[in-house]
Design a protein around this motif. Sequence first.
Motif, PDB file in Angstrom:
ATOM      1  N   ILE A 294      -1.448   6.019  10.033  1.00 20.35           N
ATOM      2  CA  ILE A 294      -0.297   6.303  10.197  1.00 20.35           C
ATOM      3  C   ILE A 294       0.879   6.637   8.826  1.00 20.35           C
ATOM      4  O   ILE A 294       0.612   5.744   7.911  1.00 20.35           O
ATOM      5  CB  ILE A 294       0.623   4.872  10.896  1.00 20.35           C
ATOM      6  CG1 ILE A 294      -0.119   4.878  12.215  1.00 20.35           C
ATOM      7  CG2 ILE A 294       2.102   4.926  10.980  1.00 20.35           C
ATOM      8  CD1 ILE A 294      -0.178   3.375  12.728  1.00 20.35           C
ATOM      9  N   GLN A 295       1.631   7.305   8.830  1.00 21.92           N
ATOM     10  CA  GLN A 295       2.459   7.901   7.877  1.00 21.92           C
ATOM     11  C   GLN A 295       3.532   6.992   7.444  1.00 21.92           C
ATOM     12  O   GLN A 295       3.883   6.315   6.331  1.00 21.92           O
ATOM     13  CB  GLN A 295       3.158   9.274   7.990  1.00 21.92           C
ATOM     14  CG  GLN A 295       2.233  10.484   7.646  1.00 21.92           C
ATOM     15  CD  GLN A 295       1.578  10.508   6.327  1.00 21.92           C
ATOM     16  OE1 GLN A 295       2.158  10.007   5.170  1.00 21.92           O
ATOM     17  NE2 GLN A 295       0.427  10.971   6.051  1.00 21.92           N
ATOM     18  N   ASP A 296       4.276   6.413   8.546  1.00 20.61           N
ATOM     19  CA  ASP A 296       5.608   5.628   8.236  1.00 20.61           C
ATOM     20  C   ASP A 296       5.266   4.258   8.348  1.00 20.61           C
ATOM     21  O   ASP A 296       4.681   3.610   9.272  1.00 20.61           O
ATOM     22  CB  ASP A 296       6.344   6.142   9.497  1.00 20.61           C
ATOM     23  CG  ASP A 296       7.791   5.438   9.394  1.00 20.61           C
ATOM     24  OD1 ASP A 296       8.420   5.521   8.488  1.00 20.61           O
ATOM     25  OD2 ASP A 296       8.012   4.355  10.149  1.00 20.61           O
TER      26      ASP A 296
ATOM     27  N   PHE B 157      -6.390   4.298   2.466  1.00 29.11           N
ATOM     28  CA  PHE B 157      -6.387   5.663   2.514  1.00 29.11           C
ATOM     29  C   PHE B 157      -7.193   6.404   1.615  1.00 29.11           C
ATOM     30  O   PHE B 157      -6.887   6.221   0.320  1.00 29.11           O
ATOM     31  CB  PHE B 157      -5.365   6.332   2.945  1.00 29.11           C
ATOM     32  CG  PHE B 157      -5.378   7.541   3.622  1.00 29.11           C
ATOM     33  CD1 PHE B 157      -5.767   7.960   4.805  1.00 29.11           C
ATOM     34  CD2 PHE B 157      -5.326   8.850   2.689  1.00 29.11           C
ATOM     35  CE1 PHE B 157      -5.833   9.192   5.305  1.00 29.11           C
ATOM     36  CE2 PHE B 157      -5.594  10.323   3.052  1.00 29.11           C
ATOM     37  CZ  PHE B 157      -5.847  10.324   4.352  1.00 29.11           C
ATOM     38  N   LEU B 158      -8.118   6.856   2.036  1.00 27.37           N
ATOM     39  CA  LEU B 158      -9.367   7.662   1.182  1.00 27.37           C
ATOM     40  C   LEU B 158      -9.019   9.233   1.351  1.00 27.37           C
ATOM     41  O   LEU B 158      -9.020   9.533   2.504  1.00 27.37           O
ATOM     42  CB  LEU B 158     -10.673   7.372   1.195  1.00 27.37           C
ATOM     43  CG  LEU B 158     -10.901   5.843   1.177  1.00 27.37           C
ATOM     44  CD1 LEU B 158     -12.509   5.702   1.639  1.00 27.37           C
ATOM     45  CD2 LEU B 158     -10.908   5.639  -0.373  1.00 27.37           C
ATOM     46  N   ASP B 159      -8.497  10.103   0.535  1.00 29.83           N
ATOM     47  CA  ASP B 159      -8.350  11.258   0.375  1.00 29.83           C
ATOM     48  C   ASP B 159      -9.746  12.104  -0.127  1.00 29.83           C
ATOM     49  O   ASP B 159      -9.887  12.011  -1.252  1.00 29.83           O
ATOM     50  CB  ASP B 159      -7.065  11.748  -0.482  1.00 29.83           C
ATOM     51  CG  ASP B 159      -6.400  12.928  -0.075  1.00 29.83           C
ATOM     52  OD1 ASP B 159      -7.033  13.636   1.088  1.00 29.83           O
ATOM     53  OD2 ASP B 159      -5.485  13.345  -0.649  1.00 29.83           O
TER      54      ASP B 159
ATOM     55  N   LEU C 255       0.829  -1.182   0.009  1.00 25.42           N
ATOM     56  CA  LEU C 255       0.001   0.005  -0.038  1.00 25.42           C
ATOM     57  C   LEU C 255       0.798   1.335   0.066  1.00 25.42           C
ATOM     58  O   LEU C 255       1.933   1.260   0.162  1.00 25.42           O
ATOM     59  CB  LEU C 255      -0.906  -0.002   1.298  1.00 25.42           C
ATOM     60  CG  LEU C 255      -1.878  -1.251   1.479  1.00 25.42           C
ATOM     61  CD1 LEU C 255      -2.544  -1.081   2.673  1.00 25.42           C
ATOM     62  CD2 LEU C 255      -2.710  -1.140   0.476  1.00 25.42           C
ATOM     63  N   GLN C 256       0.185   2.284  -0.425  1.00 25.69           N
ATOM     64  CA  GLN C 256       0.855   3.503  -0.084  1.00 25.69           C
ATOM     65  C   GLN C 256       0.456   4.368   1.052  1.00 25.69           C
ATOM     66  O   GLN C 256      -0.583   4.100   1.529  1.00 25.69           O
ATOM     67  CB  GLN C 256       0.366   4.533  -1.420  1.00 25.69           C
ATOM     68  CG  GLN C 256       0.538   4.230  -2.878  1.00 25.69           C
ATOM     69  CD  GLN C 256       1.882   4.090  -2.937  1.00 25.69           C
ATOM     70  OE1 GLN C 256       2.878   5.123  -2.859  1.00 25.69           O
ATOM     71  NE2 GLN C 256       2.469   3.125  -3.626  1.00 25.69           N
ATOM     72  N   PRO C 257       1.391   5.010   1.658  1.00 28.77           N
ATOM     73  CA  PRO C 257       1.011   5.685   2.857  1.00 28.77           C
ATOM     74  C   PRO C 257       0.321   6.895   2.752  1.00 28.77           C
ATOM     75  O   PRO C 257      -0.084   7.323   1.378  1.00 28.77           O
ATOM     76  CB  PRO C 257       2.435   6.265   3.510  1.00 28.77           C
ATOM     77  CG  PRO C 257       3.327   6.462   2.292  1.00 28.77           C
ATOM     78  CD  PRO C 257       2.642   5.415   1.284  1.00 28.77           C
ATOM     79  N   PRO C 258      -0.647   7.421   3.827  1.00 30.83           N
ATOM     80  CA  PRO C 258      -0.746   6.803   5.043  1.00 30.83           C
ATOM     81  C   PRO C 258      -1.557   5.530   5.006  1.00 30.83           C
ATOM     82  O   PRO C 258      -2.134   5.361   4.132  1.00 30.83           O
ATOM     83  CB  PRO C 258      -1.433   7.702   5.688  1.00 30.83           C
ATOM     84  CG  PRO C 258      -2.097   8.535   4.589  1.00 30.83           C
ATOM     85  CD  PRO C 258      -1.476   8.438   3.432  1.00 30.83           C
ATOM     86  N   TYR C 259      -1.277   4.889   6.274  1.00 30.86           N
ATOM     87  CA  TYR C 259      -1.698   3.469   6.452  1.00 30.86           C
ATOM     88  C   TYR C 259      -2.698   3.581   7.526  1.00 30.86           C
ATOM     89  O   TYR C 259      -2.809   4.071   8.424  1.00 30.86           O
ATOM     90  CB  TYR C 259      -0.674   2.450   7.022  1.00 30.86           C
ATOM     91  CG  TYR C 259       0.380   2.524   5.925  1.00 30.86           C
ATOM     92  CD1 TYR C 259       0.417   1.737   4.811  1.00 30.86           C
ATOM     93  CD2 TYR C 259       1.527   3.230   6.133  1.00 30.86           C
ATOM     94  CE1 TYR C 259       1.485   1.664   4.000  1.00 30.86           C
ATOM     95  CE2 TYR C 259       2.780   3.425   5.338  1.00 30.86           C
ATOM     96  CZ  TYR C 259       2.699   2.516   3.992  1.00 30.86           C
ATOM     97  OH  TYR C 259       3.590   2.472   3.010  1.00 30.86           O
TER      98      TYR C 259
END
Length: 424
Positions: A162-164, A193-195, A142-146
């Motif tokens: 979580i970003q990291d 993650f949905l933006d 997956l791409q961050p954030p998680y």
Amino acid sequence: MTILLLGSGGREHAFAWKMTQSPLCEKLFVAPGNAGTSAIATNVAMSPTDFDAIKAFVIQENVKMVVVGPEDPLVKGIYDYFKNDESLQHIPVIGPSKLGAQLEGSKEFAKEFLMKHNIPTAAYDSFTAETVENGCAFLETLQPPYVLKADGLAAGKGVLIIQDLEEAKTELRNMLVHEKFGAASSKVVIEEFLDGIELSCFVLTDGKSYKILPTAKDYKRIGEGDTGLNTGGMGAVSPVPYVDAVLMEKIETRIVKPTIEGFQKDGIEYKGFVFIGLINVKNEPIVIEYNVRMGDPETEVVVPRLESDLVELFLSVANQKLDTFELKVDPRSATTIMVVSGGYPEEFEKGKVITGLENIEDSIVFHAGTKLENDSIVSNGGRVLTVTSYGDDFQQAIKKSYQNIDKLSFDKMYFRKDIGFDLL
Ligand code: AMP
Ligand code: GLY
């Protein structure tokens, strides 16, 4: 008729305020209630999850309907408890069956329901302690954030963003292996993650048809500008100005209808509220969660905008006659601003004497966490009071709420001064 309402927050005070305006409501009990509900109904010192005590009380007082505020009794199966008891089965419970309540009680159940009925939701997978390493491998794809979600009820704290990547893996292990949220995190849903912009849709269903209630938006963070820790909600606005007819149509056809049809297809008995949490990604509404109750403080703006009789509305749910009910909504805006104990959502003190309530003009104060002590109203929770006002637009309503909050006072009182800031 005699009605029993379960719960003790601002949501329940708002329900009680509206139900006691109905000519159908002869007597209202609230268990356990708060100082606000005690002024308009009769409080009963009884836990909403003590089903045996509720049974005895309902029979003794000849209660004709039970309205459930919070999720706990629903997830524990109060609907089924009534249905399976010969002396209670004729008494309607407003709320879903235990199976329906799993939509809130288990994130995995909710995700499976969404996928099965082709309702738009974020991609996901779920993991247990045995499959924790697979979970870490999934995170790497997956791409961050998680987004990590404890499967079970975790008092609104069970979602981590979580970003990291390494930190996400550590937290996943903490949840699954070290029981960070107790049994609630023995299973974890990892989600894409949905933006986008969050919004909520509130639906009342009798299992066959449904009514979409006025839209509302809450402000979850403790700090101004939506910063700091998550809370139960620091304020709310209804209607939500950016939800237009086009978006609402998408929400209804893609999400609400398939949800209610899904209940029928899956044999899920559901006579109650469905609170659908959405993220609007480039004008495409996507579900992030279901709750099986009304939101709090959203109720404190949605219910004041209902012109229809709430008891009549609940009876039409119980009798599965919701399709013929004409829901009337006040066109004005309503806003509510939550007044909380200093320190909330972390440690805070209770028992602070609240003054100024008698000076409120042109707003409604719903009590969230209060009790009566030696003839004084004192704070009894993190969220203490919420001040609801009407206006031609939300700015006017908000102004009234702030003018009235200035008349209230208790030691270490705090409230956000920017409710509605993002809607301007
Ligand atoms: P929930 O308890 O599911 O409402 O999640 C708590 C908060 O986490 C939500 O209000 C959102 O702000 C955020 N959230 C949950 N799921 C997602 C997601 N898939 N993408 C982005 N944010 C999310
Ligand atoms: N205000 C959000 C909730 O009730 O869950």
